[in-house]
Design a protein around this motif. Structure first.
Motif, PDB file in Angstrom:
ATOM      1  N   ASN A  73       0.880  -0.965  -0.309  1.00 48.88           N
ATOM      2  CA  ASN A  73      -0.335  -0.030   0.078  1.00 48.88           C
ATOM      3  C   ASN A  73       0.367   1.352  -0.048  1.00 48.88           C
ATOM      4  O   ASN A  73       0.757   2.406  -0.306  1.00 48.88           O
ATOM      5  CB  ASN A  73      -1.156   0.238   1.519  1.00 48.88           C
ATOM      6  N   LYS A  76       2.204   1.619  -3.555  1.00 43.96           N
ATOM      7  CA  LYS A  76       1.157   2.141  -3.764  1.00 43.96           C
ATOM      8  C   LYS A  76       1.042   3.746  -4.157  1.00 43.96           C
ATOM      9  O   LYS A  76       0.426   4.112  -5.017  1.00 43.96           O
ATOM     10  CB  LYS A  76      -0.443   0.933  -3.626  1.00 43.96           C
ATOM     11  N   ASP A 104       5.092   5.825   4.695  1.00 45.42           N
ATOM     12  CA  ASP A 104       5.520   6.540   3.326  1.00 45.42           C
ATOM     13  C   ASP A 104       5.483   8.239   3.201  1.00 45.42           C
ATOM     14  O   ASP A 104       5.613   8.977   4.278  1.00 45.42           O
ATOM     15  CB  ASP A 104       4.443   5.804   2.668  1.00 45.42           C
ATOM     16  N   GLN A 123     -12.975   1.515   0.836  1.00 42.51           N
ATOM     17  CA  GLN A 123     -11.987   2.224   0.011  1.00 42.51           C
ATOM     18  C   GLN A 123     -12.136   4.236   0.430  1.00 42.51           C
ATOM     19  O   GLN A 123     -12.992   4.289   0.311  1.00 42.51           O
ATOM     20  CB  GLN A 123     -11.820   1.892  -1.174  1.00 42.51           C
ATOM     21  N   GLY A 134      -7.258  -1.369  -4.271  1.00 41.57           N
ATOM     22  CA  GLY A 134      -7.266  -2.953  -4.765  1.00 41.57           C
ATOM     23  C   GLY A 134      -8.986  -3.271  -4.352  1.00 41.57           C
ATOM     24  O   GLY A 134     -10.495  -2.205  -4.127  1.00 41.57           O
ATOM     25  N   GLY A 136     -10.103  -3.019  -1.406  1.00 38.03           N
ATOM     26  CA  GLY A 136     -10.222  -2.805   0.305  1.00 38.03           C
ATOM     27  C   GLY A 136     -10.535  -3.498   0.853  1.00 38.03           C
ATOM     28  O   GLY A 136     -11.338  -3.608   2.200  1.00 38.03           O
ATOM     29  N   LEU A 139      -6.468  -4.449   4.368  1.00 41.32           N
ATOM     30  CA  LEU A 139      -6.005  -4.025   6.291  1.00 41.32           C
ATOM     31  C   LEU A 139      -6.971  -4.467   6.969  1.00 41.32           C
ATOM     32  O   LEU A 139      -6.268  -4.777   8.122  1.00 41.32           O
ATOM     33  CB  LEU A 139      -6.449  -1.836   5.977  1.00 41.32           C
TER      34      LEU A 139
HETATM   35  P1  ADP Z   1      -6.622  -1.881  -1.155  1.00 36.92           P
HETATM   36  O1  ADP Z   1      -5.202  -1.608  -0.857  1.00 36.92           O
HETATM   37  O2  ADP Z   1      -6.718  -3.294  -1.851  1.00 36.92           O
HETATM   38  O3  ADP Z   1      -8.258  -1.212  -1.495  1.00 36.92           O
HETATM   39  P2  ADP Z   1      -6.629  -2.306   1.791  1.00 36.92           P
HETATM   40  O4  ADP Z   1      -7.337  -2.389   3.137  1.00 36.92           O
HETATM   41  O5  ADP Z   1      -5.085  -2.166   1.641  1.00 36.92           O
HETATM   42  O6  ADP Z   1      -7.123  -2.464   0.906  1.00 36.92           O
HETATM   43  O7  ADP Z   1      -6.569  -0.455   1.842  1.00 36.92           O
HETATM   44  C1  ADP Z   1      -7.888   0.083   2.064  1.00 36.92           C
HETATM   45  C2  ADP Z   1      -8.061   1.636   1.536  1.00 36.92           C
HETATM   46  O8  ADP Z   1      -7.138   2.758   2.644  1.00 36.92           O
HETATM   47  C3  ADP Z   1      -6.675   1.943   0.545  1.00 36.92           C
HETATM   48  O9  ADP Z   1      -7.730   2.098  -1.170  1.00 36.92           O
HETATM   49  C4  ADP Z   1      -6.440   3.215   0.476  1.00 36.92           C
HETATM   50  O10 ADP Z   1      -7.413   4.076  -0.206  1.00 36.92           O
HETATM   51  C5  ADP Z   1      -5.895   3.821   1.413  1.00 36.92           C
HETATM   52  N1  ADP Z   1      -4.475   3.655   2.390  1.00 36.92           N
HETATM   53  C6  ADP Z   1      -4.002   2.059   3.004  1.00 36.92           C
HETATM   54  N2  ADP Z   1      -2.650   2.279   2.852  1.00 36.92           N
HETATM   55  C7  ADP Z   1      -2.710   3.639   2.438  1.00 36.92           C
HETATM   56  C8  ADP Z   1      -1.149   4.383   2.472  1.00 36.92           C
HETATM   57  N3  ADP Z   1      -0.049   3.869   2.772  1.00 36.92           N
HETATM   58  N4  ADP Z   1      -1.300   5.767   1.684  1.00 36.92           N
HETATM   59  C9  ADP Z   1      -2.175   6.494   1.619  1.00 36.92           C
HETATM   60  N5  ADP Z   1      -3.487   5.548   1.351  1.00 36.92           N
HETATM   61  C10 ADP Z   1      -4.250   4.340   2.141  1.00 36.92           C
END
Ligand code: ADP
Length: 453
Positions: A73, A76, A104, A123, A134, A136, A139
């Motif tokens: 993440n 990403k 990050d 998300q 992805g 969501g 996490l």
């Molecule tokens: P996914 O990445 O599959 O969408 P996650 O549960 O891993 O699902 O993350 C949920 C949401 O949290 C992401 O879609 C993003 O919007 C936000 N997010 C997670 N990590 C970060 C990060 N390091 N910086 C910014 N936004 C983040």
């Protein structure tokens, strides 16, 4: 992810806790994540604030999944700058917990959205995240898994500046576990996109982590060699046998040390026993001290530290494949004596005992391990038919030479061998009629000489 989540919801997700090498686990995660970071021109750094326990009790697969999800993440949602991973231990309610921070310099997450992202299918509905988003679920799963690991996940984030995820896990009782700083730092420019060398030949990559196999395999095939894969030592032995039967044996094997079913050390001993003449290179976390000597004694030709440095990997390919007839280190294949021998080995260091036992068993010597003077005397009182008794010098309840003189009185026919880190007093050795002294580190040729008399 959906399957994981439904299992969690139904309380059917089982965790498998076991002793895990923290440096190997982190090195694997870094080997994998570094490639995606580099693809985006980001720097992925590890900063160790303190020495960390080398052995922890974790569900390695699930913990890796958590770290990979959060680092992924971070990569990403960051367009420029760096991702810094830190690790430390800290007492929480009298329990020493293992903490990781993944920070990050990316988009950041608005305060009202920070709670939501740990819930399934949430998300942040903004353009940026949807363009890279992805399902969501990641996490939400991390958060559930961490709760089950008696840990936690926290987030600090500022929109436009970046995010920091802090996770903690219960690492089992790490009181008294050896600690060292983890060295995962990456020198710049290590992941070259194209191979700097051209080689030919057959290479086998053995690692239990699929992504890691594929990554290493990709680098090797980009240099021109033909790559096959195995998931553990047993499968590697089968592949080597098959390749030999087909008349096109492997010239080089890259093999991980810690794998289920059969690890790299056992596999290498077995391969050398079966007469495999090619190069064998261990892939292992670089922080493991003294590993080089130990591995070369077991039959490895080289070691490449994890995280895998691509330049070093290409260099190794060039050494073993390009002009391998001349540059490949000649590997002595031990003659396996046919005699059915039985040795008793007194060694209190668990690892040293295991290695010596593995080496002896590769020479067809059945080996019984005891780890104190008392246990040694007890064993010999019930059974003194061992062909040789190997005694370490420094033991928790005595020293090898005093024990040797005691044993000589009780069992005069015993053939005693002293294992020592330094040359023992020759006078004493003569007095005790000890015929052999083995100087550490013990290796295959020393033991072969011992057996052949
Ligand atoms: P996914 O990445 O599959 O969408 P996650 O549960 O891993 O699902 O993350 C949920 C949401 O949290 C992401 O879609 C993003 O919007 C936000 N997010 C997670 N990590 C970060 C990060 N390091 N910086 C910014 N936004 C983040």
């Amino acid at each position: 992810d959906v399957l994981d989540l439904s299992k969690i919801a139904a309380d059917k997700l089982e965790l498998n806790f076991s002793e895990v090498n923290l440096d190997s686990l982190m090195a694997d995660v870094f080997t994998l994540m570094r490639v995606s970071a580099l693809d985006k021109g980001l720097c992925l750094r590890f900063e160790s604030l303190q020495s960390l326990p080398l052995l922890v009790n974790l569900d390695a697969t699930r913990f890796r999944q958590i770290l990979i999800n959060i680092i992924n993440n971070a990569i990403k949602f960051t367009e420029q700058g760096e991702i810094v991973v830190r690790a430390w231990t800290e007492f929480v309610n009298d329990q020493e917990m293992l903490f990781f921070s993944i920070k990050d310099s990316g988009l950041g997450i608005a305060p009202e959205k920070q709670e939501l992202i740990f819930k399934p299918f949430e998300q942040i509905a903004d353009i940026e995240s949807r363009s890279v988003g992805g399902a969501g679920l990641g996490l939400a799963i991390c958060s559930e898994l961490l709760t089950r690991m008696h840990g936690s996940i926290d987030l600090e984030s500022t929109v436009g500046e970046g995010s920091e995820f802090i996770i903690s896990v219960h690492p089992g009782n790490i009181n008294g576990v050896q600690r060292e700083p983890l060295k995962l730092d990456l020198t710049p420019n290590m992941q070259q996109k194209t191979a700097p060398c051209k080689v030919s030949g057959r290479v086998l990559v053995v690692d239990d982590l699929r992504d890691l196999r594929v990554l290493v395999g990709h680098m090797i095939s980009s240099a021109g060699a033909k790559v096959d894969y195995a998931e553990h030592g047993k499968q590697a032995l089968e592949k080597v046998r098959c390749a030999e039967q087909q008349g096109s044996p492997y010239e080089l094997i890259f093999i991980d040390i810690h794998m289920p079913v059969m690890g790299g050390k056992e596999a290498t001993i077995e391969l050398r026993k079966q007469g495999f003449k090619g190069g064998i290179v261990a892939l292992t976390a670089a922080t493991m001290k003294g590993i080089h000597n130990e591995l070369s004694a077991l039959g490895f030709d080289d070691v490449i530290g994890k995280p895998v440095d691509s330049n070093l990997l290409y260099q190794t390919l060039a050494n073993y494949l390009d002009d391998h007839q001349q540059t490949k280190p000649a590997h002595p294949t031990p003659e396996v004596p046919a005699a059915n021998l039985r040795f008793l080995l007194l060694e209190d260091d668990h690892d040293a005992a295991q290695i010596t036992q593995l080496l002896l068993e590769s020479l067809a010597v059945e080996t019984v391990i005891v780890n104190s003077c008392e246990q040694c005397i007890e064993t010999l009182n019930t059974d003194s038919t061992f062909d040789k008794v190997l005694l370490d010098m420094h033991l928790p309840d005595g020293d090898g030479l005093t024990l040797a003189s005691q044993l000589k009185c009780q069992h005069p026919a015993l053939n005693l061998v002293i294992i020592s880190g330094a040359e023992p007093d020759p006078q004493k050795i003569k007095q005790l009629e000890i015929e052999h002294v083995l100087l550490k580190p013990i290796n295959l040729s020393l033991l072969t000489q011992l057996i052949e008399g």
